[in-house]
Scaffold this motif. Structure first.
Motif, short mmCIF file in Angstrom:
data_model
loop_
_atom_site.label_atom_id
_atom_site.label_comp_id
_atom_site.label_asym_id
_atom_site.label_seq_id
_atom_site.Cartn_x
_atom_site.Cartn_y
_atom_site.Cartn_z
N TYR A 107 0.83 -1.21 0.00
CA TYR A 107 0.00 0.00 0.00
C TYR A 107 0.87 1.26 0.00
O TYR A 107 0.56 2.23 -0.67
N LYS A 108 1.98 1.22 0.74
CA LYS A 108 2.91 2.33 0.76
C LYS A 108 3.53 2.51 -0.62
O LYS A 108 3.64 3.64 -1.12
N GLY A 109 3.90 1.40 -1.26
CA GLY A 109 4.47 1.48 -2.61
C GLY A 109 3.48 2.06 -3.60
O GLY A 109 3.85 2.89 -4.44
N ALA A 110 2.23 1.64 -3.52
CA ALA A 110 1.21 2.17 -4.43
C ALA A 110 0.98 3.66 -4.20
O ALA A 110 0.83 4.44 -5.14
N PHE A 111 0.96 4.07 -2.92
CA PHE A 111 0.80 5.48 -2.59
C PHE A 111 1.98 6.29 -3.13
O PHE A 111 1.79 7.34 -3.74
N ASP A 112 3.19 5.78 -2.94
CA ASP A 112 4.39 6.48 -3.41
C ASP A 112 4.40 6.59 -4.93
O ASP A 112 4.75 7.64 -5.48
N ARG A 113 4.02 5.52 -5.62
CA ARG A 113 3.98 5.56 -7.09
C ARG A 113 2.94 6.56 -7.58
O ARG A 113 3.16 7.27 -8.57
N LEU A 114 1.81 6.64 -6.91
CA LEU A 114 0.75 7.55 -7.31
C LEU A 114 1.18 9.01 -7.14
O LEU A 114 0.81 9.86 -7.94
N HIS A 115 1.98 9.27 -6.12
CA HIS A 115 2.35 10.65 -5.81
C HIS A 115 3.78 11.00 -6.22
O HIS A 115 4.31 12.03 -5.83
#
Length: 125
Positions: free
Chosen positions: A106-114
């Motif tokens: 979830y952290k990786g997905a958040f980082d990729r999105l932002h």
């Protein structure tokens, strides 16, 4: 902004039905805050977890760990707060390390999105 609502907690953590309402709210707020802070914010919906049931289960497990850590330091006889027991050999000092590992996707997905989109030295916001 929360990951797990109070009315959903018993679904993912049946033992929460036995908790006092005030304790339940405190532990849930702490778990939501911890998970949101680790991720960095509200994560995007994932194809492999469209209803975020996995994420809600992780937050419920964090509630359980936080509640256990709080109540383990209270003397059941007189209600006094006692010193925490020393760490057991072979067990990490931070019990929330398992939660950190489970939140990594979830952290990786958040980082990729932002993440900034950089092309040829220019940043496009």
């Amino acid at each position: 902004m929360v990951l797990l609502e109070a009315d959903e907690l018993v679904t993912y953590l049946p033992d929460a039905a036995n908790m006092e309402e005030g304790d339940k709210q405190v532990f849930l707020a702490r778990a939501n805050a911890y998970c949101l802070a680790y991720i960095g914010g509200l994560p995007p919906i994932q194809d492999w977890d469209p209803k975020q049931e996995n994420l809600k289960g992780i937050v419920a497990q964090a509630v359980e760990i936080i509640a256990e850590g709080e109540t383990a330091q209270i003397d059941p006889t007189n209600g006094n707060i006692t010193e925490a027991a020393p760490a057991r050999p072979g067990r990490p000092a931070d019990p929330l390390h398992r939660i950190d590992k489970m939140l990594l996707p979830y952290k990786g997905a958040f980082d990729r999105l932002h993440a900034f989109n950089i092309t040829q030295g220019f940043a496009f916001l």
